[in-house]
Design a protein around this motif. Structure first.
Motif, short mmCIF file in Angstrom:
data_model
loop_
_atom_site.label_atom_id
_atom_site.label_comp_id
_atom_site.label_asym_id
_atom_site.label_seq_id
_atom_site.Cartn_x
_atom_site.Cartn_y
_atom_site.Cartn_z
N GLY A 508 0.73 -1.13 0.05
CA GLY A 508 -0.12 0.45 0.48
C GLY A 508 0.81 1.45 -0.19
N LEU A 509 2.18 1.18 0.93
CA LEU A 509 3.12 2.76 1.00
C LEU A 509 3.43 2.63 -0.36
N ASN A 511 2.57 1.39 -3.41
CA ASN A 511 1.62 1.55 -4.83
C ASN A 511 1.37 3.66 -4.69
N ARG A 512 0.76 4.43 -3.46
CA ARG A 512 1.16 5.87 -3.11
C ARG A 512 2.21 6.93 -3.05
N ALA A 515 2.50 6.23 -7.31
CA ALA A 515 1.72 6.96 -7.34
C ALA A 515 2.27 9.04 -7.89
#
Length: 815
Positions: A508-509, A511-512, A515
């Motif tokens: 999750g980290l 992917n952020r 982005a």
């Protein structure tokens, strides 16, 4: 695979994923692997280790090579060969499986207790025999010293009259001698009576309490039967048995009251559960034969030393459910006890007497006052709790051929109320068996440095379970990728966990951060996908036909050309030619001079007459065309002496081509005169039209020249009618004409003949040669060009005129 983290270590759930239907195709399985991460990271311990609905019992053969599982529905057993890690056979039964006993070293002899009061014996070829029992059986055990199969029977219904009369109820343990093939005198024991209300208020039933479990000591022939009244009764099978029914050897020599010892312990709820909480539901002996464990219906496990009637320790299961299986693990010195919710692993040997807990004055034993975890801790301290995805029915510790009993194994196989058999790997108990040794490699690779839970966290529950999937929520990054993303400042923090030559970061980290670092990545991905789909659509169109690559033949080029031309056809000859051209084994045919074909050889001509004829015609045509081109280049348009050019009938004066040329010239004239024809109006586009007209003239001239060059020209011999020599030379003349010419020359005088020869000799230097084809033959003829002949005729005429003038002058002078 999921992990259950404990203070003592980790427990790996190997079958945490749901089972996949057999009818699911390969394509659906691949799609499921893409969408479901749990299915993608699953571990298949044994192929088809499952039942259609649920499984009841699991046993391992004494040689450690086979695993027998009983389940439903429909009732069946499955045998798995551990060395092959797959199912060996499957057999269907007439009733549900209550218990299974393996009578031989492998799967060759099986005894299966059914729910319909039957015991079926199976051989390698299938069902061998079936016997019926007087009452329903609860459990079985095999006594090797006497070759007896012991079956614990349930209680019987007693009439109220017999119960009021004070009749003594007797429970029985059926003995079936496998050596003689008949029933022996059963073991009997005094049983208590219990009243049970029926459907109606006045309907009261009196039931005799029977047995519920049985175990045979592996060290000495001591059989222990747990009964519904909370008592464990012991029989010594080594004592001889007489034929008398009242012999004391058929009755137990020792009774152990477990219900009284466990009274006041546990979390049994009488409102939600029915029955007697002190009922003994499971029994087990350790490998030394000194210790024994007895589990009760109220969720308590009593640990006994065989030399004392007082329990060493009483372990409580907080769920208060019946204990269905108890087993010793001598390698780690622990006891495994299971109820439908979990399998509890706890220490059976304390480090000192002071670590046993607090003494209980009521029962004279140690109670479960502490719950310290860890192997080698206090007596009764918890090592781990194993939780499953469904209720457990039975479990066993699986071993291998070197350790059939699993005393040093850490693999736990459990049956339960689900399709798949649940399997757990506990490294704290021991290593994986030899047939699944890959589990040790997997767990070593997946070990994390900070795997232990934080013991200093406030309010942390020692029995809590942290379930996570190994590494599926983390992504591995190298140092170069970290520099690209610009997260060097996170190195050294818990967000980046160092491992080998890189770091692990949460997905999750990651992917952020990605982005933010690459905001236009989605657009690039989308454009790339669109491009790939467009290329797929173009690929489905009809592709243009490509010419095959020409063979670079240094030897036999004619053969290579013929094979290349035939290889494109779909006929049998074309396929043969294609295979000959594409096969590397025949490459020397076009490169090695030793394989050159001699077309002038007599053998070749005899075997290939058609090929020789066609090549000869082709060579003649090439020679004619080359000779004509050379002559046209040297002399241009000429007339042959002795031959007359034959004009084409279609070429007439004022033909269409001439008219067109004249019309173009007329209209394209630059006359300034006005008029309807021949006049051209000068304006803005005059120069452009003039330029285009000139270009058109040039193109027409080129076309006319090319057309004239490619047009065939035919000649006719002048003396064909008279049969001249030229006609004879090309094969169409007459021999008599030559004879008449010689006859005429003979009639001339010597002076006239010499003058004729001298005139002919003048043309020898200007004579041309030409090959003429006619009537299937080729002849070489000689002729004098017309231009040369005209020149000579002009010279002769001038000479004659000079002689004439000379004669006139002489006559005037009177000479």
């Amino acid at each position: 695979m999921e992990i259950q983290e404990r203070k003592s270590g980790k427990i790996y759930a190997l079958s945490s994923t749901t089972s996949v239907p057999e009818w699911l195709g390969e394509r659906a399985r691949r799609n499921l692997a893409k969408s479901d991460s749990a299915f993608r990271h699953r571990i298949t311990l044994l192929q088809d280790l499952e039942m259609p609905v649920s499984s009841n019992k699991v046993r391992q053969s004494p040689d450690g090579r086979f695993l027998i599982v009983g389940g439903t529905y429909s009732p069946r057993i499955r045998c798995y060969e551990l060395s092959e890690m797959s199912m060996k056979f499957e057999r269907y039964l007439d009733s549900e499986v209550v218990d299974i006993q393996i009578l031989s070293e492998d799967y060759g002899k099986l005894a299966i207790l059914g729910a319909d009061r039957s015991v079926s014996f199976h051989a390698p070829y299938g069902n061998h025999s079936v016997i019926r029992l007087p009452t329903f059986g609860r459990a079985m055990a095999y006594e090797k010293t006497t070759c007896d199969l012991l079956v614990v029977s349930s209680g019987k219904r007693v009439s109220p009259g017999a119960a009021s009369a004070g009749g003594q109820a007797m429970g029985e343990i059926y003995r079936f001698n496998l050596d003689e093939g008949r029933f022996s005198q059963p073991y009997s024991f005094t049983s208590a009576l219990r009243q049970k209300k029926g459907v109606d208020a006045d309907d009261t039933r009196v039931l005799q309490l029977g047995g519920s479990c049985i175990a045979v000591s592996p060290t000495h022939s001591l059989s222990a039967i747990g009964a519904e009244d909370g008592t464990v009764r012991f029989w010594d099978n080594r004592a001889p048995v007489n034929s008398s029914q009242s012999d004391v050897d058929l009755t137990p020599f020792l009774n152990l009251d477990v219900a009284s010892a466990t009274a006041g312990h546990g979390f049994f709820d009488e409102n939600s559960n029915s029955g007697f909480p002190g009922e003994v539901t499971s029994i087990c002996f350790d490998a030394s034969g000194i210790n024994m464990c007895a589990g009760t219906k109220g969720g308590n496990v009593a640990l006994y030393d065989m030399r004392s009637s007082k329990p060493l320790f009483i372990k409580e299961h907080q769920y208060g459910l019946p204990i269905h299986t108890v087993q010793f693990h001598s390698g780690s010195g622990t006891v495994l006890s299971s109820d439908p919710k979990l399998v509890k692993i706890w220490n059976a040997k304390g480090s000192a007497s002071s670590s046993r807990g607090e003494w209980n004055d009521n029962d004279g034993g140690f109670s479960d006052s502490r719950d310290d975890e860890g192997v080698g801790g206090a007596l009764g301290s918890i090592v781990a709790n194993v939780e499953g995805t469904a209720d457990f029915n039975h479990f066993m510790i699986s071993g291998d051929s070197n350790d059939p009993e699993g005393h040093n194994s850490g693999l736990l196989v459990c049956t339960g109320e689900q399709e798949k058999l649940q399997s757990f790997y506990c490294p704290v108990l021991g290593a994986a068996p030899q047939w699944c040794s890959f589990l040790d490699n997997i767990t070593e690779e997946l070990e994390e440095k900070d795997g232990a839970l934080d013991q200093s966290a406030a309010g942390d529950d020692t029995g809590a379970v942290q379930t996570e999937t190994v590494y599926e929520d983390y992504k591995f990054l190298t140092r170069a990728e970290i520099d690209t993303l610009g997260i060097q400042n996170l190195v050294g923090t818990p967000l980046l966990r160092g491992y080998m030559h890189g770091f692990f970061i949460h997905v999750g980290l990651y992917n952020r951060i990605r982005a933010v670092a690459k905001p236009f990545e989605y657009k690039e991905y989308r454009s790339q996908k669109i491009k790939e789909r467009m290329e797929e659509k173009r690929a489905s169109r009809i592709a243009p036909k490509t010419n095959p690559q020409k063979i670079n033949a240094k030897v036999n080029p004619d053969l290579a050309d013929r094979l290349q031309a035939k290889s494109g056809a779909k006929t049998k000859a074309g396929k043969a030619a294609k295979s000959l051209v594409e096969d590397d084994r025949f490459g020397g045919l076009f490169s090695n001079p030793d394989f050159e074909i001699d077309q002038e050889a007599e053998d070749f001509k005899l075997r290939n007459p058609s090929g020789v004829a066609s090549s000869k015609v082709r060579n003649d045509r090439d020679m004619d065309s080359d000779q004509e081109d050379d002559d046209n280049d040297d002399e241009g348009d000429f007339d042959a002496s002795g031959f007359t050019k034959i004009s084409n009938e279609n070429e007439k004066w004022g033909s269409e081509s001439d008219d067109d040329d004249g019309q173009n010239d007329f209209h394209d004239s630059d006359s300034d005169e006005d008029g309807f024809q021949g006049g051209k109006i000068r304006g803005e586009l005059y120069e452009n039209k003039r330029k285009s007209s000139k270009d058109k003239k040039k193109k027409d001239a080129k076309k006319k020249k090319a057309k004239k060059k490619n047009k065939n020209v035919m000649y006719e011999a002048d003396d064909y009618v008279g049969g001249g020599a030229n006609a004879i030379d090309i094969g169409i003349g007459n021999v008599s004409a030559d004879a008449s010419k010689r006859k005429k020359e003979m009639s001339l005088s010597m002076a006239e003949r010499l003058q004729l020869q001298s005139e002919e000799s003048k043309f020898v230097g200007d004579t041309k040669r030409l090959k003429v084809t006619g009537q299937g033959s080729v002849k070489e003829v000689t002729f004098i060009p017309k231009a040369t002949r005209k020149k000579l005729e002009a010279q002769e005429k001038a000479k004659q005129e000079a002689q004439k003038d000379d004669r006139v002058g002489r006559s005037r002078r009177g000479v």
